[in-house]
Design an enzyme around this catalytic site. Sequence first.
Site, PDB file in Angstrom:
ATOM      1  N   ARG A  43       0.868  -1.184   0.000  1.00 23.39           N
ATOM      2  CA  ARG A  43       0.000   0.000   0.000  1.00 23.39           C
ATOM      3  C   ARG A  43       0.893   1.219   0.000  1.00 23.39           C
ATOM      4  NH1 ARG A  43      -1.961   0.539   6.342  1.00 23.39           N
ATOM      5  NH2 ARG A  43       0.139   0.473   7.165  1.00 23.39           N
TER       6      ARG A  43
ATOM      7  N   CYS B 271       2.580   7.427  -6.691  1.00 22.33           N
ATOM      8  CA  CYS B 271       3.335   8.669  -6.852  1.00 22.33           C
ATOM      9  C   CYS B 271       2.357   9.832  -6.666  1.00 22.33           C
ATOM     10  CB  CYS B 271       3.957   8.710  -8.247  1.00 22.33           C
ATOM     11  SG  CYS B 271       4.546  10.369  -8.690  1.00 22.33           S
TER      12      CYS B 271
ATOM     13  N   ASN C 180      -4.505   7.830   4.115  1.00 23.75           N
ATOM     14  CA  ASN C 180      -4.061   7.230   5.364  1.00 23.75           C
ATOM     15  C   ASN C 180      -2.558   7.434   5.497  1.00 23.75           C
ATOM     16  OD1 ASN C 180      -5.025   5.214   7.599  1.00 23.75           O
ATOM     17  ND2 ASN C 180      -3.041   4.453   6.924  1.00 23.75           N
ATOM     18  N   GLU C 181      -2.151   8.173   6.502  1.00 24.68           N
ATOM     19  CA  GLU C 181      -0.729   8.366   6.807  1.00 24.68           C
ATOM     20  C   GLU C 181       0.090   8.681   5.548  1.00 24.68           C
ATOM     21  OE1 GLU C 181       0.491   4.856   8.939  1.00 24.68           O
ATOM     22  OE2 GLU C 181      -0.266   5.648  10.819  1.00 24.68           O
TER      23      GLU C 181
ATOM     24  N   CYS D 193       8.639  10.526  -4.082  1.00 26.05           N
ATOM     25  CA  CYS D 193       8.774   9.735  -5.309  1.00 26.05           C
ATOM     26  C   CYS D 193       9.914  10.312  -6.151  1.00 26.05           C
ATOM     27  CB  CYS D 193       7.475   9.768  -6.107  1.00 26.05           C
ATOM     28  SG  CYS D 193       7.626   8.858  -7.657  1.00 26.05           S
TER      29      CYS D 193
ATOM     30  N   CYS E  79      10.425   9.411  -9.542  1.00 28.10           N
ATOM     31  CA  CYS E  79      10.218   9.028 -10.943  1.00 28.10           C
ATOM     32  C   CYS E  79      10.529  10.224 -11.861  1.00 28.10           C
ATOM     33  CB  CYS E  79       8.801   8.509 -11.171  1.00 28.10           C
ATOM     34  SG  CYS E  79       7.522   9.764 -11.130  1.00 28.10           S
TER      35      CYS E  79
ATOM     36  N   GLU F  16      -5.996   6.254  15.611  1.00 28.01           N
ATOM     37  CA  GLU F  16      -5.603   4.855  15.817  1.00 28.01           C
ATOM     38  C   GLU F  16      -4.855   4.810  17.139  1.00 28.01           C
ATOM     39  OE1 GLU F  16      -3.385   3.263  12.490  1.00 28.01           O
ATOM     40  OE2 GLU F  16      -4.810   4.059  11.027  1.00 28.01           O
TER      41      GLU F  16
HETATM   42  C1  GAL Z   1      -0.924   2.379  10.976  1.00 26.16           C
HETATM   43  C2  GAL Z   1      -1.839   2.379   9.760  1.00 26.16           C
HETATM   44  C3  GAL Z   1      -2.896   1.316   9.883  1.00 26.16           C
HETATM   45  C4  GAL Z   1      -2.267   0.018  10.247  1.00 26.16           C
HETATM   46  C5  GAL Z   1      -1.467   0.159  11.517  1.00 26.16           C
HETATM   47  C6  GAL Z   1      -0.817  -1.115  11.964  1.00 26.16           C
HETATM   48  O1  GAL Z   1       0.236   3.061  10.755  1.00 26.16           O
HETATM   49  O2  GAL Z   1      -2.463   3.616   9.595  1.00 26.16           O
HETATM   50  O3  GAL Z   1      -3.570   1.181   8.659  1.00 26.16           O
HETATM   51  O4  GAL Z   1      -1.453  -0.368   9.220  1.00 26.16           O
HETATM   52  O5  GAL Z   1      -0.483   1.118  11.328  1.00 26.16           O
HETATM   53  O6  GAL Z   1       0.206  -1.534  11.129  1.00 26.16           O
END
Ligand code: GAL
Length: 663
Positions: A104, A108, A142-143, A148, A150, A298
């Site tokens: 994931r 780019c 996400n994060e 890149c 290229c 998270e």
């Molecule tokens: C975070 C990410 C989540 C999951 C978690 C555990 O950095 O945003 O999607 O991957 O780590 O690896």
Amino acid sequence: MFRYGADYYPEHWPEERWPVDARLMQEAHINTVRLAEFAWSRLEPSDGNYDFAWLDRAIEVLHDHGIDVVLGTPTASPPPWLAQSHPEIYRVDEQGRRLTYGNRREYCPHSPTYREFARRITLAMAEHYADHPAVIGWQIDNEFGDPCYCELSRQEFQVWLQHQYGSLHNLNTAWGTIFWSHVYTEWSQIPLPVATGGVPNPGLELDFKRFSSASYVGFQQEQIDILRAVCPKQFITHNFMGFTYDRIDYYDLARNLDFVSWDNYPRGFWREGVDLPAVALGHDTMRSLKRQSFWVMEEQAGHAGWTTMTPAPRPGEIRLWSWQAVAHGADAIVYFRWRTSRFGTEQYWHGILEHHGQPTRRYAEVQQTGEEFARLGDLLTGAETRAQVAMLMDYDTRFAFQGQPNQAEFSYPAYFLSWYKALHRFNVGVDIVKPGTNLSGYKLLIAPAPYILTPDLASSLENYVRNGGTLVTTFRAGVKDYFNAVVERPLPGLLADTLGIVVEEYDPQPVGQGNHIIFSHRELSRLASSAPVRVWCDVIEPRGAEVLATYGEGYYAGRAAITLNRVGAGRAVYVGALGDTELHEPLVAWLLAASGVEPVLETPPGVEATVRWQGGRRLLFVLNLNAEATTVRLPATHDLISGRDLAGDILLPGYGVLLLSEG
Ligand code: GAL
């Protein structure tokens, strides 16, 4: 409303399970879930064909249980059909290798194709969910991640440079391209700082980092624009990675979001132990990006791990980590993840529930914590932090040190953290501010190694001191200009007058060796007589400054190592050598007293005290970060969590938490 939640992946589980999950969530006081940030292949199974029906059904089940939803735009993990039809969307790494499908965050950020597909799925989701009563907001991507290298990125970089410099003459002068015969006559000649190209020109390298950072900010902005236009009632955030992540200028990334969220893994797999003062710095940094409360999107809820695992969170740790976030300004705790996945790379990254889905010890702890937040949430939500101390953090300086650490053991983030830890030890609130911040509200400002020092920053620091502030700065201050060229004046460059010194010479220390300093200032020497230093020693010639400490050994024994200059109504302290706790704790204790900063509470080691304000009401959080029970001395007070009145010596259990209110 205090938001309490989990990151939930209904697409990983049979639909019959969803009502069971929703009921268990409700019983744990969960009122919010984040969904869909990795669901692109389910939401758009083939090019242009959308399927929201399954997500609608999942949201309905949750909504029926009183649970609201934050939707992730799924652009961090493109679906296989997109990879197959457009392999050019893949990032090229620093070694020049193009990433391939199977992980994931491989895209780019400059790819116009990728940007178009990303806008398209964002728009489709936005239109579908704009008026949904359960959907309260959005997390973009996400994060955000890595640069890149290229060919397309190179062309974009060249365009970006044209905007920055206007002419090649300006760029050649600023970067000093005359060195090694790099004078550019066409923009298209400018390379990327790839690893195979050796050590790059520092000007080019710093600008590439600025450019890469700006690229993600721009990529994010395209989604913000869509969501703002289509979903004006829903908030927009992104999940940041705390203090440690340093490839994006997080102040810039935060600017157009409604609030900052971040992902907090105190026992994450990249760390050996748990370092909760470092976690506190993460929270304080995230709060400071917009100077407002933030979410933890998270929060660790189980063992971390992909192929191997960390130890399980000890009983009480999940609750402690959650309360620590709140103590530093979080208005929401969302756990990663609801249930541990049976498959995929993150099979061993544990959630609240085990693989089997039955509630166990960690669920019970989340439930207990949820009950506490449900009861006290109104008092906590939106409460302010009013720090009297700030630390100056500059991504330009961070970027520049990444390229040139100056000494093999020097790390700007680690050095920054070591200062922060001394402040943390004394329980004073700290904001992490960037250059350009209005500093007038702070009594004490610590600016570790402000290496890239622009005239604006230098005059803001000087004014701060003149107007009564206490500034502490250190070796490697003022070494570079904005373009990462070394200044043409004695160090500390533009701060020499403010500090009343010049650095006569500097002496980077061999790895593992060092010197020690002797405190000569009367009050300071009552707190400590000497401290070891390593990594770096500046030999200082005072030009009006008073000497606070001198070196103990070597050819500069007896010469100044720490100085104090009085300017206007304030003071400017210069610390010429790198020390750890033994240097920072006495110095900070003295500085806090001298600048009139009152610690929140005196506590034994490992007990943290912070304050938030709800209107006129002062909320004092006392957290035992130790595994062992620890005695804390308290004034007569009332603990809102347990409902008990407390006074005098209290034995706080390991990982114990108090929320005290005098009002
Ligand atoms: C975070 C990410 C989540 C999951 C978690 C555990 O950095 O945003 O999607 O991957 O780590 O690896």
